[in-house]
Design a protein around this motif. Structure first.
Motif, PDB file in Angstrom:
ATOM      1  N   LEU A  38       0.591  -1.281  -0.295  1.00  0.00           N
ATOM      2  CA  LEU A  38       0.081  -0.111  -0.361  1.00  0.00           C
ATOM      3  C   LEU A  38       1.195   1.043  -0.360  1.00  0.00           C
ATOM      4  CD1 LEU A  38      -3.211  -1.572   2.423  1.00  0.00           C
ATOM      5  CD2 LEU A  38      -2.962  -1.203   0.320  1.00  0.00           C
ATOM      6  N   ARG A  39       0.081   2.751  -0.056  1.00  0.00           N
ATOM      7  CA  ARG A  39       0.904   3.572  -0.193  1.00  0.00           C
ATOM      8  C   ARG A  39       0.122   4.967   0.756  1.00  0.00           C
ATOM      9  NH1 ARG A  39       3.957   0.471  -2.217  1.00  0.00           N
ATOM     10  NH2 ARG A  39       5.321   0.348  -3.842  1.00  0.00           N
ATOM     11  N   CYS A  40      -0.266   4.747   1.639  1.00  0.00           N
ATOM     12  CA  CYS A  40      -0.714   5.090   2.800  1.00  0.00           C
ATOM     13  C   CYS A  40      -0.370   6.716   2.414  1.00  0.00           C
ATOM     14  CB  CYS A  40      -1.162   4.698   3.676  1.00  0.00           C
ATOM     15  SG  CYS A  40      -1.577   3.100   4.289  1.00  0.00           S
ATOM     16  N   VAL A  41      -0.992   8.002   2.755  1.00  0.00           N
ATOM     17  CA  VAL A  41      -0.224   8.999   2.235  1.00  0.00           C
ATOM     18  C   VAL A  41      -0.217   9.615   2.814  1.00  0.00           C
ATOM     19  CG1 VAL A  41      -2.730   9.365   0.729  1.00  0.00           C
ATOM     20  CG2 VAL A  41      -3.078  10.247   2.996  1.00  0.00           C
ATOM     21  N   TYR A  42       0.417   8.978   4.373  1.00  0.00           N
ATOM     22  CA  TYR A  42       0.902  10.008   5.492  1.00  0.00           C
ATOM     23  C   TYR A  42       1.929   9.472   6.255  1.00  0.00           C
ATOM     24  CZ  TYR A  42      -1.450   5.637   7.641  1.00  0.00           C
ATOM     25  OH  TYR A  42      -2.062   4.946   8.624  1.00  0.00           O
ATOM     26  N   CYS A  43       2.116   7.970   5.333  1.00  0.00           N
ATOM     27  CA  CYS A  43       3.560   7.153   5.104  1.00  0.00           C
ATOM     28  C   CYS A  43       4.767   7.319   4.258  1.00  0.00           C
ATOM     29  CB  CYS A  43       2.483   5.590   5.984  1.00  0.00           C
ATOM     30  SG  CYS A  43       4.640   4.693   6.093  1.00  0.00           S
ATOM     31  N   MET A  44       4.099   6.869   3.242  1.00  0.00           N
ATOM     32  CA  MET A  44       5.028   6.529   1.758  1.00  0.00           C
ATOM     33  C   MET A  44       4.726   7.516   0.878  1.00  0.00           C
ATOM     34  SD  MET A  44       5.009   3.122   1.652  1.00  0.00           S
ATOM     35  CE  MET A  44       6.462   2.433   1.162  1.00  0.00           C
ATOM     36  N   SER A  45       5.645   8.127   0.022  1.00  0.00           N
ATOM     37  CA  SER A  45       5.691   8.704  -1.082  1.00  0.00           C
ATOM     38  C   SER A  45       4.696   7.847  -2.562  1.00  0.00           C
ATOM     39  CB  SER A  45       7.010   9.860  -1.727  1.00  0.00           C
ATOM     40  OG  SER A  45       7.262  10.324  -0.712  1.00  0.00           O
ATOM     41  N   GLU A  46       4.133   8.929  -3.066  1.00  0.00           N
ATOM     42  CA  GLU A  46       3.603   8.032  -4.058  1.00  0.00           C
ATOM     43  C   GLU A  46       4.373   6.964  -5.269  1.00  0.00           C
ATOM     44  OE1 GLU A  46      -0.354   8.520  -7.231  1.00  0.00           O
ATOM     45  OE2 GLU A  46       0.727   9.954  -6.592  1.00  0.00           O
ATOM     46  N   ARG A  47       5.426   7.678  -5.032  1.00  0.00           N
ATOM     47  CA  ARG A  47       6.125   6.878  -5.400  1.00  0.00           C
ATOM     48  C   ARG A  47       8.014   7.248  -5.138  1.00  0.00           C
ATOM     49  NH1 ARG A  47       3.856  10.481  -9.825  1.00  0.00           N
ATOM     50  NH2 ARG A  47       2.724   9.227 -11.074  1.00  0.00           N
ATOM     51  N   MET A  48       7.455   5.377  -4.381  1.00  0.00           N
ATOM     52  CA  MET A  48       8.335   5.577  -2.949  1.00  0.00           C
ATOM     53  C   MET A  48      10.023   4.525  -4.226  1.00  0.00           C
ATOM     54  SD  MET A  48       8.443   6.722   0.126  1.00  0.00           S
ATOM     55  CE  MET A  48       9.498   5.346   1.039  1.00  0.00           C
ATOM     56  N   VAL A  49      11.391   5.007  -3.730  1.00  0.00           N
ATOM     57  CA  VAL A  49      12.693   4.368  -3.738  1.00  0.00           C
ATOM     58  C   VAL A  49      13.103   3.677  -2.729  1.00  0.00           C
ATOM     59  CG1 VAL A  49      14.865   4.956  -5.001  1.00  0.00           C
ATOM     60  CG2 VAL A  49      12.841   6.312  -5.673  1.00  0.00           C
ATOM     61  N   PHE A  50      12.499   2.165  -3.385  1.00  0.00           N
ATOM     62  CA  PHE A  50      13.232   0.987  -2.068  1.00  0.00           C
ATOM     63  C   PHE A  50      14.958   1.110  -2.081  1.00  0.00           C
ATOM     64  CE2 PHE A  50       8.544   0.362  -2.775  1.00  0.00           C
ATOM     65  CZ  PHE A  50       8.489   1.071  -1.971  1.00  0.00           C
ATOM     66  N   LEU A  51      15.393   0.307  -0.713  1.00  0.00           N
ATOM     67  CA  LEU A  51      16.723   0.053  -1.528  1.00  0.00           C
ATOM     68  C   LEU A  51      17.061  -1.155  -1.834  1.00  0.00           C
ATOM     69  CD1 LEU A  51      16.156   0.772   3.075  1.00  0.00           C
ATOM     70  CD2 LEU A  51      17.032   1.558   1.659  1.00  0.00           C
ATOM     71  N   PRO A  52      17.980  -1.046  -2.398  1.00  0.00           N
ATOM     72  CA  PRO A  52      18.346  -2.516  -3.203  1.00  0.00           C
ATOM     73  C   PRO A  52      18.395  -3.283  -2.062  1.00  0.00           C
ATOM     74  CG  PRO A  52      20.192  -0.514  -2.426  1.00  0.00           C
ATOM     75  CD  PRO A  52      18.530  -0.210  -2.331  1.00  0.00           C
ATOM     76  N   LYS A  53      18.413  -4.530  -2.424  1.00  0.00           N
ATOM     77  CA  LYS A  53      18.553  -5.448  -1.570  1.00  0.00           C
ATOM     78  C   LYS A  53      19.756  -5.913  -0.635  1.00  0.00           C
ATOM     79  CE  LYS A  53      18.055 -11.426  -1.868  1.00  0.00           C
ATOM     80  NZ  LYS A  53      17.981 -12.297  -3.156  1.00  0.00           N
TER      81      LYS A  53
END
Length: 346
Positions: free
Chosen positions: A40-55
């Motif tokens: 999910l991408r809850c509006v108060y928690c995350m940006s809509e286009r999150m950049v996630f960490l490399p493994k």
């Protein structure tokens, strides 16, 4: 068998003394983020286009087990797995199975997790079988359209179905709701009635200024002192001397017979009795949610550090735990800390 199937070795008394910070608070509760990813991408928690960490930057399951087990060896009695969404982490049941050995030995009182509920229907039975007794489910609205907007596409029915399966599996479920001035403020009493009608505890949480998101949280901040006053205008709230190991202050609602918690990091902080630290999925230890403090435990173990070195690093970090956070919220001020809650672990 894995290298971490046995408890860490006690060495020269290093593991015998409990973890106590510089202000005399015993640290007995570790929250572990197993992933920064979420479905999910809850509006108060995350940006809509999150950049996630490399493994490569994320701790392996074995590394999480080793660090968490070190904390258990140092007197931690409660472990909570968080994310992101912990149940999207591949192999998470393997990790839980390994950590459950500390329940069986009596070294750990509780192993639990916080989830958005989207995968509870799939995992609830296994969680119960492995010794998990309760879970927290994040749920901010019972209106499908509001839920979908707040989560950017989430399915309310899927979450409610997961809650039902979890309860049928014997798990106790507590609902966590972030109070949002424009999105669910009017719905909070209905959430109380629903949760208590279902036999579920409910906790309200003030929105926290963590990480850059698209919205200005100033507009959404709702003081729970205000919420409590409103609820007390038509319900009887009785303070309870109850603690589940976290920061919530609980009341009983006389008219519903249910318990209601308040987590108030801005309107009334809970630092004086803080017993918690947080481990991110990258192995960074944060001893305060609202400060930019950090200790690199991943570096200790990946550089070949033994259990004594890991214990020394943990003790040094806990000893430097600040007295309290300095959360603030206001128009144009930006987040109090740069990291997102999804990275820190909820």
């Amino acid at each position: 068998m894995t290298p971490y199937d046995a408890a860490p070795q006690v060495r020269d008394g290093e593991w015998k003394a409990p973890l106590v910070d510089g202000f005399g608070r015993a640290v007995s509760y570790l929250r572990v983020s197993v992933t920064d990813r979420c479905d999910l991408r809850c509006v108060y928690c995350m940006s809509e286009r999150m950049v996630f960490l490399p493994k490569a930057e994320v701790l392996t399951l074995e590394e999480i087990d080793r660090i968490a087990s070190a904390f258990v060896g140092l007197g931690t009695r409660k472990l909570r797995l968080t994310g992101g969404e912990p149940l999207v982490r591949k192999g998470v049941l393997t990790l839980i199975r390994r950590l459950a050995r500390h329940l069986e030995s009596g070294a750990l009182d509780e192993l639990t997790l916080t989830t958005n509920g989207t995968r509870l229907a799939e995992f609830a039975g296994d969680l119960a079988a492995l010794g998990v007794r309760r879970v927290n489910v994040s749920l901010d609205s019972l209106k499908p359209e509001v839920f979908a907007r707040l989560t950017r596409g989430g399915d309310l029915g899927q979450v409610l179905g997961g809650v039902a399966v979890a309860r049928a599996a014997g798990l106790r479920v507590k609902i966590n709701t972030v109070a949002l001035a424009h999105d669910n403020a009017a719905e909070l009493p209905s959430l109380v009635k629903w949760a208590h009608g279902e036999g579920l505890d409910l906790t309200f949480i003030e929105t926290m200024p963590m990480g850059e998101v698209e919205a200005d949280r100033t507009d959404q901040f709702l003081s729970l002192a205000t919420v409590r006053r409103e609820l007390e205008s038509y319900w009887t709230l009785r303070d309870l001397p109850l603690s589940t190991g976290g920061p919530a202050r609980y009341v009983e609602v006389a008219e519903t017979g249910g318990r209601l918690g308040f987590i108030t990091p801005l309107s009334h902080n809970f630092c004086e009795a803080c017993n918690r630290v947080r481990l991110t999925c990258t192995g960074t230890l944060h001893t305060c949610l609202g400060r930019e403090d950090a200790a690199d435990l991943r570096g200790v173990i990946r550089s070949g550090g033994d259990d004594a070195a890991l214990a020394t690093a943990i003790r040094a970090a806990v000893d430097a735990k600040p007295q309290g956070h300095d959360f603030h919220i206001g128009r144009g001020l930006g987040p109090a800390v740069a990291r997102h809650m999804s990275t820190t672990g909820g």
